[in-house]
Write an enzyme that holds these catalytic residues in place. Structure first.
Site, PDB file in Angstrom:
ATOM      1  N   GLU A   1      43.009  32.630  40.949  1.00  0.00           N
ATOM      2  CA  GLU A   1      42.155  33.970  41.016  1.00  0.00           C
ATOM      3  C   GLU A   1      41.996  34.137  42.488  1.00  0.00           C
ATOM      4  OE1 GLU A   1      37.860  35.734  39.437  1.00  0.00           O
ATOM      5  OE2 GLU A   1      38.028  33.731  40.590  1.00  0.00           O
TER       6      GLU A   1
ATOM      7  N   ASP B   1      39.766  29.241  39.113  1.00  0.00           N
ATOM      8  CA  ASP B   1      38.809  30.096  39.270  1.00  0.00           C
ATOM      9  C   ASP B   1      38.240  30.106  40.979  1.00  0.00           C
ATOM     10  OD1 ASP B   1      36.106  31.230  38.177  1.00  0.00           O
ATOM     11  OD2 ASP B   1      35.417  29.760  39.221  1.00  0.00           O
TER      12      ASP B   1
HETATM   13  C1  NOJ Z   1      35.123  33.685  38.832  1.00  0.00           C
HETATM   14  C2  NOJ Z   1      35.055  33.997  37.499  1.00  0.00           C
HETATM   15  O1  NOJ Z   1      35.740  34.932  37.011  1.00  0.00           O
HETATM   16  C3  NOJ Z   1      33.600  34.552  37.319  1.00  0.00           C
HETATM   17  O2  NOJ Z   1      33.149  34.809  35.860  1.00  0.00           O
HETATM   18  C4  NOJ Z   1      32.431  33.653  37.757  1.00  0.00           C
HETATM   19  O3  NOJ Z   1      31.298  34.214  37.688  1.00  0.00           O
HETATM   20  C5  NOJ Z   1      33.002  32.955  39.051  1.00  0.00           C
HETATM   21  N1  NOJ Z   1      34.107  32.864  39.325  1.00  0.00           N
HETATM   22  C6  NOJ Z   1      32.246  31.774  39.526  1.00  0.00           C
HETATM   23  O4  NOJ Z   1      32.743  30.927  38.667  1.00  0.00           O
END
Ligand code: NOJ
Length: 597
Positions: free
Chosen positions: A314, A241
């Site tokens: 990500e 993430d």
């Molecule tokens: C990316 C995640 O996909 C999202 O849902 C989240 O709010 C943020 N990172 C913080 O962890």
């Protein structure tokens, strides 16, 4: 080579890497990679990844919230649609401010989702069906209710620097103000004062999501321990993430942080886009941390055997930065940094030239020997069918399945699920709740998080509760597994045919590719491999019917005619018939997959 703004901002190192990547691309013949029979691909390189948002997938105990037993009970659906590996959004202990992305215990499961035994059962049952389970690793921050944070507030030994703490500043009137002007992703300052510690802590997301300090080796080690802990439970890897925000610029010798410059993108001073965010995103140290995590994966496999454990990263970042995540000649990085180009690049409308550009931007920047991947949605974006227009649902599912590399499906895309309609009273996403009733719709991510649609029954078959945690999306009576399974022309049936083709076609696994926007609406993609069936995908993404000549308009060899293998739900053509490529008429939204040996 054109060095664009984003390349320049990375400095000499980034520019060098881009040069390195593009030199490799010069060897490819204008979007044509050579396809050979011999290539042996590892499982993840042609995988069909599927994202499960556990809170909304299947509720087994009638509390209106999805859970692990629910997922286990529906593994047959995953098997049925050919999923190779399912990535679960966070299932760990959490106060649920950001629905699991605020973890208070990284080593345990959230009660409302189940127990550790439930999780072990899920992994075992999935593995029996040949499905791998991947977890969401959230390294940037923990909940402010985690024990680590509480200890850090109290400056307990070993935890003093677990988070990014800084003294405040004082304005001309002597009022205490945050250490810098940095903004969080969910509106407002990225700094929060803690009376007990007499310092501010950094939070790139909500106030309750405190940023861990990666300049502290104990934090780095703790996070690697977490990876190994879940690998020991049998997971096949991680989706990682919020990677680009892992590191921030270092403080000066007085512990002070510099301000970000103003971007000019918006006048809204609470919106993160108001600032350039060069000091708090895409730092070089972050890339090395990804390489270190890859080492953890590889070491684990070396010691314990089994299949490759993967890292999916990500990264919403400029290509020059994202491509470094793959690694380089001397070090391995993420197996797949997520490719969001088909999301970020197809705005405000999906057109064939924008699709071409989005694909170009990935394939022309990707270092040689790496694997591409294609994503059209996730829990942070509006539903694909709503963004691209419902008529383009099948075309977009075909595109991600026919392009070379791994495909990623967000739960419900196989059904063509559309955005939920969420009122201000019903919205629970912090990105929306931190705004107000007149602007929340711009920020809320709830429309794509509504319950999965299993049937046209109560709560779409998701839950027996009186009320589900988010309301159902419209059209669930038609767009659901049960109804769509009974039709040969549903989005689901088309999706399954695509998966079948991907699994059986050597051309799709190893073949060369060539693609082109023929005009504003029509996009065409050819995959070919010596001795194997040539596959062509053609779609009219525009609003008007079109007639094209694929023999003359697409600069590549194609026969006069090909056989129709798969067609979009609204097409009036017939599967198995021969299609004349010199005069091919396509209705708006019509998409075809053709084949010829
Ligand atoms: C990316 C995640 O996909 C999202 O849902 C989240 O709010 C943020 N990172 C913080 O962890």
């Amino acid at each position: 080579m054109k060095i664009n703004e984003s390349t320049r901002s990375l400095g000499a190192y980034g520019a060098l890497l881009i040069l390195f990547a593009s030199n490799y691309c010069l060897a490819c013949n204008d979007r044509v990679a050579s396809g050979t029979q011999e290539q042996q691909k590892d499982w993840w390189q042609t995988a069909q990844f599927y994202q499960i948002y556990p809170r909304s997938f299947m509720d087994s105990n009638g509390d209106g919230i999805g859970d692990l037993k629910g997922i286990t009970s529906r593994l047959d659906h995953l098997k049925d649609i050919g999923v190779t590996a399912a990535w679960l959004s966070p299932i760990f202990k959490s106060p649920m401010v950001d629905f699991g992305y605020d973890i208070s215990d990284f080593y345990d499961i959230q009660d409302e989702y189940g127990t550790m035994d439930d999780f072990r059962e899920l992994v075992a049952e999935a593995n029996k069906k040949g499905i791998k389970i991947i977890l969401d690793f959230v390294p940037n921050h923990s909940s402010n209710e985690s024990e680590w944070f509480k200890k850090s507030v109290r400056r307990e030994r070993g935890y003093e620097d677990y988070y990014v703490w800084a003294d405040g500043k004082y304005d001309a009137e002597g009022n205490r103000i945050p250490p810098s002007n940095w903004l969080q992703s969910f509106r407002g300052s990225a700094w929060e004062w803690r009376e007990e510690r007499q310092q501010y802590y950094l939070h790139q997301f909500a106030v309750q999501q405190a940023d861990l300090n990666y300049r502290n080796p104990a934090v780095v080690e703790q996070m690697k321990r977490i990876l190994r802990f879940w690998l020991d439970q049998g997971v096949a890897g991680f989706r990682v993430d919020a990677v680009p925000v892992l590191f921030e610029v270092e403080p000066d010798e007085n512990g002070q942080y510099p301000d970000e410059g103003v971007s000019g993108a918006t006048d809204d001073k609470d919106d993160r886009a108001y600032l350039k965010n060069e000091l708090i995103e895409n730092r070089p140290e972050t890339i090395d941390m990804v390489y270190q995590w890859r080492q953890v994966m590889d070491d684990y496999q070396r010691i314990h055997g089994g299949d490759t454990r993967v890292l999916l990263i990500e990264t919403y970042a400029p290509p020059a930065y994202t491509m470094q995540m793959y690694g380089n000649r001397s070090v391995e990085g993420a197996h797949l940094p997520f490719n969001f180009n088909l999301i970020t690049g197809l705005k405000p409308d999906v057109t064939a030239p924008l699709v071409q550009q989005a694909i170009d931007q990935w394939l022309n920047n990707m270092p040689a020997g790496r694997t591409a991947n294609w994503v059209i949605g996730n829990h942070d974006q509006r539903r694909a069918a709503s963004r691209y227009g419902a008529q383009n649902t099948d075309a977009m599912n075909m595109l991600v399945m026919i392009l070379p590399g791994a495909s990623v499906t967000y739960q419900g895309e196989e059904l063509g699920m559309i955005d939920g309609v969420i009122s201000w009273e019903d919205t629970v996403d912090p990105a929306a709740c931190n705004s107000n009733t007149s602007i929340y719709e711009k920020f809320t991510r709830d429309p794509s998080r509504t319950p999965f649609q299993w049937s046209d029954g109560k709560n779409a078959g998701f839950s027996s509760a009186a009320k589900t945690w988010l309301p159902l999306a419209p059209e669930y009576e038609i767009l659901n597994v049960e109804v769509e399974s009974s039709s040969a022309y549903s989005h689901l049936a088309i999706y399954k045919s695509l998966v079948e083709l991907r699994k059986t076609s050597k051309t799709l696994q190893n073949g060369a590719y060539k693609y082109k926007a023929l005009d504003d609406g029509v996009f065409v993609l050819k995959r070919s491999l010596a001795g194997e069936e040539t596959i062509v995908f053609v779609a009219n993404l525009g609003n008007a019917a079109k007639t094209v000549n694929l023999q003359t308009d697409f600069d590549t060899y194609l026969p006069n005619a090909m056989n129709l293998k798969i067609l979009s739900a609204d097409s009036s053509k017939t599967i198995g018939t021969e299609i004349n490529l010199t005069r091919l008429s396509l209705e708006s939204g019509e998409a075809l997959v053709l084949g010829r040996r």
